[in-house]
Design a protein around this motif. Structure first.
Motif, mmCIF file in Angstrom:
data_model
loop_
_atom_site.group_PDB
_atom_site.id
_atom_site.type_symbol
_atom_site.label_atom_id
_atom_site.label_comp_id
_atom_site.label_asym_id
_atom_site.label_seq_id
_atom_site.Cartn_x
_atom_site.Cartn_y
_atom_site.Cartn_z
ATOM 1 N N TYR A 141 8.348 -7.570 16.252
ATOM 2 C CA TYR A 141 9.443 -6.606 16.067
ATOM 3 C C TYR A 141 10.227 -6.902 14.790
ATOM 4 N N VAL A 142 10.393 -8.165 14.480
ATOM 5 C CA VAL A 142 11.103 -8.493 13.226
ATOM 6 C C VAL A 142 10.296 -7.967 12.039
ATOM 7 N N MET A 143 8.974 -8.185 12.075
ATOM 8 C CA MET A 143 8.128 -7.719 10.968
ATOM 9 C C MET A 143 8.153 -6.190 10.882
ATOM 10 N N TYR A 144 8.126 -5.554 12.036
ATOM 11 C CA TYR A 144 8.174 -4.089 12.052
ATOM 12 C C TYR A 144 9.525 -3.613 11.511
ATOM 13 N N GLY A 145 10.577 -4.310 11.898
ATOM 14 C CA GLY A 145 11.914 -3.963 11.397
ATOM 15 C C GLY A 145 11.991 -4.112 9.883
ATOM 16 N N ILE A 146 11.452 -5.197 9.368
ATOM 17 C CA ILE A 146 11.458 -5.409 7.907
ATOM 18 C C ILE A 146 10.646 -4.296 7.230
ATOM 19 N N PHE A 147 9.493 -3.990 7.852
ATOM 20 C CA PHE A 147 8.626 -2.937 7.310
ATOM 21 C C PHE A 147 9.386 -1.608 7.254
ATOM 22 N N LEU A 148 10.046 -1.252 8.364
ATOM 23 C CA LEU A 148 10.798 0.010 8.392
ATOM 24 C C LEU A 148 11.930 -0.008 7.374
ATOM 25 N N GLY A 149 12.613 -1.153 7.294
ATOM 26 C CA GLY A 149 13.720 -1.268 6.350
ATOM 27 C C GLY A 149 13.254 -1.091 4.912
ATOM 28 N N ALA A 150 12.135 -1.767 4.586
ATOM 29 C CA ALA A 150 11.615 -1.692 3.215
ATOM 30 C C ALA A 150 11.143 -0.285 2.894
ATOM 31 N N VAL A 151 10.435 0.309 3.825
ATOM 32 C CA VAL A 151 9.919 1.669 3.604
ATOM 33 C C VAL A 151 11.086 2.656 3.509
ATOM 34 N N GLY A 152 12.031 2.525 4.435
ATOM 35 C CA GLY A 152 13.183 3.428 4.432
ATOM 36 C C GLY A 152 13.969 3.325 3.147
ATOM 37 N N ALA A 153 14.051 2.135 2.578
ATOM 38 C CA ALA A 153 14.866 1.939 1.381
ATOM 39 C C ALA A 153 14.137 2.344 0.107
ATOM 40 N N PHE A 154 12.829 2.091 0.050
ATOM 41 C CA PHE A 154 12.147 2.226 -1.252
ATOM 42 C C PHE A 154 10.991 3.238 -1.297
ATOM 43 N N ALA A 155 10.489 3.690 -0.173
ATOM 44 C CA ALA A 155 9.318 4.585 -0.215
ATOM 45 C C ALA A 155 9.749 6.035 -0.477
ATOM 46 N N HIS A 156 8.732 6.865 -0.824
ATOM 47 C CA HIS A 156 9.024 8.275 -1.063
ATOM 48 C C HIS A 156 9.442 8.939 0.245
ATOM 49 N N THR B 211 0.845 -1.205 0.000
ATOM 50 C CA THR B 211 0.000 0.000 0.000
ATOM 51 C C THR B 211 0.882 1.257 0.000
ATOM 52 N N ILE B 212 1.903 1.223 0.801
ATOM 53 C CA ILE B 212 2.775 2.410 0.900
ATOM 54 C C ILE B 212 3.571 2.614 -0.383
ATOM 55 N N PHE B 213 4.041 1.524 -0.974
ATOM 56 C CA PHE B 213 4.813 1.638 -2.223
ATOM 57 C C PHE B 213 3.951 2.191 -3.355
ATOM 58 N N LYS B 214 2.617 1.928 -3.246
ATOM 59 C CA LYS B 214 1.730 2.393 -4.323
ATOM 60 C C LYS B 214 1.375 3.880 -4.206
ATOM 61 N N LEU B 215 1.762 4.483 -3.072
ATOM 62 C CA LEU B 215 1.455 5.915 -2.903
ATOM 63 C C LEU B 215 2.251 6.734 -3.915
ATOM 64 N N PRO B 216 1.592 7.619 -4.638
ATOM 65 C CA PRO B 216 2.344 8.466 -5.576
ATOM 66 C C PRO B 216 3.192 9.501 -4.811
ATOM 67 N N ALA B 217 4.241 9.965 -5.453
ATOM 68 C CA ALA B 217 5.172 10.902 -4.816
ATOM 69 C C ALA B 217 4.468 12.200 -4.420
ATOM 70 N N ASP B 218 3.421 12.577 -5.224
ATOM 71 C CA ASP B 218 2.761 13.859 -4.949
ATOM 72 C C ASP B 218 1.475 13.684 -4.128
ATOM 73 N N ALA B 219 1.373 12.587 -3.414
ATOM 74 C CA ALA B 219 0.154 12.356 -2.599
ATOM 75 C C ALA B 219 0.049 13.436 -1.531
ATOM 76 N N PRO B 220 -1.183 13.939 -1.303
ATOM 77 C CA PRO B 220 -1.324 14.964 -0.276
ATOM 78 C C PRO B 220 -1.003 14.410 1.119
ATOM 79 N N ALA B 221 -0.641 15.313 2.017
ATOM 80 C CA ALA B 221 -0.217 14.901 3.374
ATOM 81 C C ALA B 221 -1.316 14.124 4.094
#
Lengths: 250, 331
Positions: free
Chosen positions: A127-142, A48-58
């Motif tokens: 915590y492992v899942m949260y860590g993976i989530f943070l890692g993935a978001v930190g690496a690839f999300a806007h 869901t987060i990866f699908k967010l466009p870069a110009d999505a409103p706050a």
């Protein structure tokens, strides 16, 4: 009524935890629940987060981030509910409750052992899942999404609410397990009963309650009090004679 | 607190009976499981607790094992009064093997025992587990998951578990229930072995031959305790001593033959084989009467085919008592 408080034996509690975890590993239903549910609840928000466009409103980003974090909160809410609901009724169904109750184990030790055996793997997985989530978001999300997700109060709330939500689910699960005569019914009831505290997490996640440090700590404290009360209630429900006879016969 | 062999109560410390039960009653609402039960069991004794289904045997074991609270009456188990406050200490001193061994089937034999050794806080667990498994001849199956074992082998694992903590009293609830004769014989041998080692055993069963073979004393239960004693004592209490005699031909004057013989109180005809004759003599002492009877029969010119004291089994005693209960209820 006996008001003497006896010290708990950690040897017995450790024995219970070790046995429970050995048993979970070989119980296909529990193993699959512990393995699949968390992955589903982690992958879904990442996508869901990866699908967010870069110009999505706050406001849109806030909603998606809130929903994603709520999804992750389902892990500590649902996983231990399944395990904890098995704690007493599962023993009764396989005929192991009576031999255990004939040993010197005290009710408090039995309950704490069962609870920790459900809590420890839940915390690890969450915590492992949260860590993976943070890692993935930190690496690839806007960048603006990353900024929102890595806000300190959100992280604190996630870290703090995980054991507290799990605690609620565990005590409710064990309480239902002590009263239930069927494993499946206990698991279904426990899953439903584990969800109400998520409403608080949802309010924080969706910014209805602003996720400040004070709010996170305040809600955390409230959940802690609820967990302790739940433990006390479960301790009262745990009575050797009633567990063996179902309260009606022998 | 750790517990090991050194902290286990020594035999010298075991004074008085292992179990004392005085007027114990357990009710569940309106239903009485057992009522006004009184008996005691000595250390080192194998005590059999017999009775039909629903007689209150298992409830008695559960009560003495501190799982159920008695409704009234008193008991002492392993030297401690049966109270809630003493529950943990009593459970430390005893072991209970329920009818179903209650094993974690997904865990191995050794893992099952390891878990219970932890609950008893035993030291040198590995050695104890090995010793217990050796005692039940299962050392080579230690790594097998319990679900892979037959019912008889699972029962043996249950016994090994009960032996782990070197209990002062071992409660065995129907240990051979549902086992085939071979597996049951294995369990009998194990119980016999424990008896020879001086373990106090409280055995509930409705296999009467089992009780007769293994128990020093038995109690027959049917909600209330109907009788208690050594199997031979019970036989004597309930049945007159008799001698059974078979001759090739009927005696011409049995009264003259049997009358006045030492130890003989009376006689009546018995069930004779075709062409022969049979007599049943009521005697005060079979050993005293038998030689005189033999001499008298031979002296009367009869061919004596058989002379044997009557043998009433524990089953006869049991059936007599239970039948009395059934008759009393239908009256």
């Amino acid at each position: 009524m006996n008001t003497t408080i006896n010290p708990m034996s950690w040897t017995r509690i450790r024995a219970l935890i070790r046995k429970e975890i050995n048993d979970y590993r070989r119980n296909r239903f529990i193993a699959v629940t512990m393995a699949v549910l968390p992955v589903v609840f982690m992958i879904s928000p990442v996508i869901t987060i990866f699908k967010l466009p870069a110009d999505a409103p706050a406001s849109r980003i806030d909603t998606v981030v809130g929903l994603s974090l709520l999804y992750l909160m389902l892990i500590p809410a649902l996983v231990p509910a399944v395990v904890a609901s098995y704690a007493v009724v599962g023993e009764r169904e396989q005929g192991t409750l009576e031999p255990v109750l004939t040993t010197p184990v005290r009710p408090a030790e039995f309950l704490v052992g069962k609870a920790l055996a459900a809590l420890l793997p839940t915390l690890l997985i969450s915590y492992v899942m949260y860590g993976i989530f943070l890692g993935a978001v930190g690496a690839f999300a806007h960048e603006n999404v990353v900024h929102d997700i890595f806000e300190a109060p959100r992280i604190l709330a996630q870290l703090l609410f995980t054991p507290l939500l799990a605690g609620w689910s565990i005590w409710v699960g064990i309480a239902i397990s002590t009263r239930s005569g069927d494993v499946r019914v206990a698991q279904q009831l426990s899953s439903f009963a584990s969800l109400p505290p998520l409403a608080v997490a949802a309010l924080v996640g969706f910014d209805v309650i602003k996720p400040t440090l004070t709010v996170a700590l305040g809600l955390g404290l409230a959940l802690l009090v609820i967990d302790v009360l739940a433990w006390r209630v479960v301790s009262v429900l745990f009575h050797r004679e009633r567990l063996l006879t179902g309260g009606v016969k022998a | 607190m750790k517990r090991d062999g050194a902290t286990t109560r020594s035999a010298a410390a075991r004074t008085g009976p292992a179990i004392v039960v005085d007027g114990l009653t357990k009710r569940f609402g309106e239903r009485t499981a057992f009522a006004d039960v009184t008996f005691d069991v000595a250390y080192g004794e194998v005590f059999g607790f017999l009775g039909p289904n629903g007689a209150g045997k298992t409830t008695t074991v559960r009560t003495l094992g501190t799982l159920l609270a008695p409704t009234s009456g008193n008991a002492t188990v392993a030297g401690l009064p049966l109270t809630e406050a003493n529950g943990v200490e009593i459970r430390r001193r005893i072991a209970v093997m329920p009818e179903s061994p209650g094993l974690y089937l997904r865990l191995s034999v050794a893992e099952n025992l390891e878990f219970f050794a932890g609950l008893y806080e035993l030291d040198d667990r590995r050695a104890r587990i090995e010793r217990a498994l050796r005692a039940v001849n299962l050392l080579d199956r230690a790594s097998d998951p319990c679900r892979a074992l037959s019912k008889g082998l699972r029962q043996r694992v249950g016994l090994a578990r009960a032996l782990l903590s070197d209990p002062e009293i071992l409660f065995l609830d129907e240990p051979t229930s549902g086992l085939d004769p071979l597996a049951a014989r294995d369990v009998h041998d194990l119980i016999d072995g424990m008896r020879r080692q001086g373990v106090t055993i409280f055995l509930t069963t409705h296999r009467l031959a089992e009780a007769e073979a293994l128990c020093d004393r038995v109690g027959i239960m049917n909600t209330t305790l109907r009788t208690i004693g050594r199997p031979d004592e019970l036989r004597e209490q309930l049945f007159a001593k008799t001698l059974q005699i078979a001759t090739r031909d009927p005696l011409t004057d049995p009264d003259a033959v049997f009358g006045g013989l030492p130890g003989v109180e009376g006689w009546h005809d018995g069930a004779a084989a075709a062409g022969g004759a049979a007599y049943v003599l009521t005697v005060t002492d079979a050993e005293l009467a038998a030689p005189a009877v033999a001499r008298a029969v031979v002296g009367a010119g009869a061919d004596l085919l058989a002379l044997s004291p009557s043998r009433h089994s524990l089953e006869d005693v049991y059936l007599q008592l239970i039948d009395e209960d059934v008759e009393a209820r239908t009256r």
